[in-house]
Motif scaffolding. Structure first.
Motif, mmCIF file in Angstrom:
data_model
loop_
_atom_site.group_PDB
_atom_site.id
_atom_site.type_symbol
_atom_site.label_atom_id
_atom_site.label_comp_id
_atom_site.label_asym_id
_atom_site.label_seq_id
_atom_site.Cartn_x
_atom_site.Cartn_y
_atom_site.Cartn_z
ATOM 1 N N ILE A 1 0.819 -1.192 -0.043
ATOM 2 C CA ILE A 1 -0.098 0.078 -0.132
ATOM 3 C C ILE A 1 0.947 1.363 0.129
ATOM 4 O O ILE A 1 0.628 2.159 -0.800
ATOM 5 C CB ILE A 1 -0.964 -0.029 1.067
ATOM 6 N N CYS A 2 2.122 1.284 0.687
ATOM 7 C CA CYS A 2 2.976 2.235 0.989
ATOM 8 C C CYS A 2 3.371 2.547 -0.332
ATOM 9 O O CYS A 2 3.629 3.872 -0.849
ATOM 10 C CB CYS A 2 3.917 2.187 2.091
ATOM 11 N N THR A 3 3.863 1.552 -1.130
ATOM 12 C CA THR A 3 4.464 1.675 -2.387
ATOM 13 C C THR A 3 3.761 2.243 -3.313
ATOM 14 O O THR A 3 4.253 2.979 -4.550
ATOM 15 C CB THR A 3 5.166 0.495 -2.867
ATOM 16 N N VAL A 4 2.461 1.682 -3.676
ATOM 17 C CA VAL A 4 1.626 2.145 -4.366
ATOM 18 C C VAL A 4 1.218 3.643 -4.158
ATOM 19 O O VAL A 4 1.144 4.407 -5.181
ATOM 20 C CB VAL A 4 0.190 1.453 -4.534
ATOM 21 N N SER A 5 0.987 4.068 -3.083
ATOM 22 C CA SER A 5 0.792 5.278 -2.856
ATOM 23 C C SER A 5 1.745 6.324 -3.096
ATOM 24 O O SER A 5 1.597 7.190 -3.354
ATOM 25 C CB SER A 5 0.411 5.415 -1.203
ATOM 26 N N GLU A 6 2.979 5.772 -3.018
ATOM 27 C CA GLU A 6 4.333 6.910 -3.182
ATOM 28 C C GLU A 6 4.323 7.037 -4.701
ATOM 29 O O GLU A 6 4.613 8.055 -5.280
ATOM 30 C CB GLU A 6 5.620 6.040 -2.510
ATOM 31 N N TRP A 7 4.066 5.896 -5.454
ATOM 32 C CA TRP A 7 3.945 6.048 -6.840
ATOM 33 C C TRP A 7 2.813 6.723 -7.390
ATOM 34 O O TRP A 7 3.229 7.627 -8.295
ATOM 35 C CB TRP A 7 3.849 4.746 -7.852
ATOM 36 N N SER A 8 1.763 6.790 -6.750
ATOM 37 C CA SER A 8 0.646 7.636 -7.060
ATOM 38 C C SER A 8 0.676 8.935 -7.023
ATOM 39 O O SER A 8 0.776 10.012 -7.611
ATOM 40 C CB SER A 8 -0.519 7.005 -6.380
ATOM 41 N N LEU A 9 1.534 9.314 -5.797
ATOM 42 C CA LEU A 9 1.794 10.753 -5.322
ATOM 43 C C LEU A 9 2.973 11.061 -6.509
ATOM 44 O O LEU A 9 2.808 12.403 -6.796
ATOM 45 C CB LEU A 9 2.622 10.561 -3.915
ATOM 46 N N ALA A 10 3.649 10.573 -6.888
ATOM 47 C CA ALA A 10 4.827 10.867 -7.753
ATOM 48 C C ALA A 10 4.038 11.130 -9.311
ATOM 49 O O ALA A 10 4.229 12.278 -9.771
ATOM 50 C CB ALA A 10 5.730 9.719 -8.100
ATOM 51 N N PHE A 11 3.174 10.321 -9.742
ATOM 52 C CA PHE A 11 2.441 10.491 -10.723
ATOM 53 C C PHE A 11 1.626 11.853 -10.668
ATOM 54 O O PHE A 11 1.014 12.388 -11.824
ATOM 55 C CB PHE A 11 1.794 9.262 -11.258
ATOM 56 N N SER A 12 0.924 12.083 -9.342
ATOM 57 C CA SER A 12 0.072 13.214 -9.497
ATOM 58 C C SER A 12 0.923 14.555 -9.870
ATOM 59 O O SER A 12 0.538 15.555 -10.281
ATOM 60 C CB SER A 12 -0.471 13.267 -8.015
ATOM 61 N N PHE A 13 2.265 14.662 -9.232
ATOM 62 C CA PHE A 13 3.026 15.583 -9.758
ATOM 63 C C PHE A 13 3.208 15.796 -11.189
ATOM 64 O O PHE A 13 3.301 16.976 -11.772
ATOM 65 C CB PHE A 13 4.565 15.488 -8.962
ATOM 66 N N VAL A 14 3.572 14.830 -11.779
ATOM 67 C CA VAL A 14 3.442 14.943 -13.206
ATOM 68 C C VAL A 14 2.442 15.052 -14.015
ATOM 69 O O VAL A 14 2.370 16.182 -14.903
ATOM 70 C CB VAL A 14 4.129 13.316 -13.769
ATOM 71 N N THR A 15 1.309 14.682 -13.611
ATOM 72 C CA THR A 15 0.100 15.064 -14.028
ATOM 73 C C THR A 15 -0.316 16.483 -14.013
ATOM 74 O O THR A 15 -0.850 17.272 -14.930
ATOM 75 C CB THR A 15 -1.120 14.377 -13.567
ATOM 76 N N PHE A 16 0.140 17.125 -12.793
ATOM 77 C CA PHE A 16 -0.147 18.403 -12.515
ATOM 78 C C PHE A 16 0.618 19.417 -13.533
ATOM 79 O O PHE A 16 0.289 20.383 -14.042
ATOM 80 C CB PHE A 16 0.599 18.876 -11.168
ATOM 81 N N PHE A 17 2.047 18.896 -13.867
ATOM 82 C CA PHE A 17 2.862 19.672 -14.646
ATOM 83 C C PHE A 17 2.155 19.743 -16.093
ATOM 84 O O PHE A 17 2.240 20.595 -16.873
ATOM 85 C CB PHE A 17 4.241 19.065 -14.660
ATOM 86 N N PHE A 18 1.588 18.579 -16.520
ATOM 87 C CA PHE A 18 0.793 18.479 -17.831
ATOM 88 C C PHE A 18 -0.407 19.405 -17.868
ATOM 89 O O PHE A 18 -0.650 19.959 -19.019
ATOM 90 C CB PHE A 18 0.162 17.156 -17.941
ATOM 91 N N THR A 19 -0.822 20.105 -16.852
ATOM 92 C CA THR A 19 -1.867 21.023 -16.956
ATOM 93 C C THR A 19 -1.398 22.301 -17.307
ATOM 94 O O THR A 19 -2.073 23.305 -17.905
ATOM 95 C CB THR A 19 -2.586 21.176 -15.368
ATOM 96 N N TYR A 20 0.134 22.551 -17.537
ATOM 97 C CA TYR A 20 0.620 23.808 -17.783
ATOM 98 C C TYR A 20 0.684 23.875 -19.408
ATOM 99 O O TYR A 20 1.109 24.761 -19.924
ATOM 100 C CB TYR A 20 2.005 23.971 -17.252
ATOM 101 N N ILE A 21 0.670 22.803 -19.887
ATOM 102 C CA ILE A 21 0.782 22.784 -21.501
ATOM 103 C C ILE A 21 -0.091 23.822 -22.068
ATOM 104 O O ILE A 21 0.390 24.598 -22.951
ATOM 105 C CB ILE A 21 0.344 21.301 -22.199
#
Length: 230
Positions: free
Chosen positions: A170-190
């Motif tokens: 659960i911790c590992t999945v949550s950490e990867w999910s957190l990392a992908f949320s950062f990347v997704t937020f940067f995509f909103t700048y396009i």
């Protein structure tokens, strides 16, 4: 509390070499993206004192987050565990605060500068980010409470039958999910960045007459770091 499970495969050579290079490049790209966003907001609303303060605060938090990512990249968890954990806290913690401030800015700039749609998208990503962070925190607490006498942060191999395995997943999945949320937020700048033009402006100035230079043709160059036009 940052477990660092995303870093498991980057703890030994040669994987850790590639891990460090990729995260360092990512940190550099993050700095560039955050700085461009800062200049964009500054150019769009130059007279709003409150928004300018939020904008500067967001840039500072973003820079700290990228610095933390560099620490994670260059201090492996199996060698410098506490430094690595500190880097993770700076990267994820201040990164989540950066996303929060940018979402607030999007809210304050709507509907004249930002559309309502982009604000709602960023709000959803923000909730995703904080939910992942909370899940990672609580699963880490549970994991450490279930396992005693074991250095969990340095443990690289897990057996599905051993105690704490579920919390670890659960911790590992949550950490990867957190990392992908950062990347997704940067995509909103396009779409925002499609509406600006960035260039470097160089101005040549005459040398100071009171300064003795061996070559009278010497010129000083003054470069503006960023000049943007909307």
């Amino acid at each position: 509390m940052y477990p660092g499970y995303c870093s498991d495969t980057g703890s030994i050579a040669p994987e850790r070499c590639l891990f460090g290079v990729m995260l360092t490049i990512s940190a550099f790209l993050g700095v560039v993206t955050m700085f461009v966003r800062y200049k964009q907001v500054e150019a769009l609303i130059p007279l709003e004192v409150t928004i300018r303060r939020w904008n500067k605060t967001g840039l500072a938090l973003g820079m700290i987050s990228c610095f933390g990512l560099c620490i994670v990249a260059n201090f492996q968890k199996t060698v410098f565990i506490y430094v690595h954990v500190l880097g993770g806290i700076l990267s994820f913690g201040f990164g989540a605060l950066y996303i929060s401030i940018q979402t607030i800015l999007s809210y304050k700039m709507q509907p004249h500068i930002h559309g309502k749609q982009i604000f709602w998208i960023r709000l959803v990503v923000l909730l995703w980010c904080w939910f992942s962070a909370a899940s990672m925190f609580f699963s880490t607490v549970v994991l450490h409470s279930e396992i005693h006498g074991v250095e969990v942060l340095k443990k690289l191999h897990w057996d599905p039958q051993e105690k704490g395995f579920t919390a670890h997943i659960i911790c590992t999945v949550s950490e990867w999910s957190l990392a992908f949320s950062f990347v997704t937020f940067f995509f909103t700048y396009i779409r925002d960045f499609q509406n600006i033009c960035i260039h470097v402006q160089v101005q040549l100035q005459e040398p100071d007459p009171h300064t003795s230079w061996p070559d009278s043709e010497t010129r000083h160059e003054k470069s503006l770091l960023l000049a943007g036009s909307l």
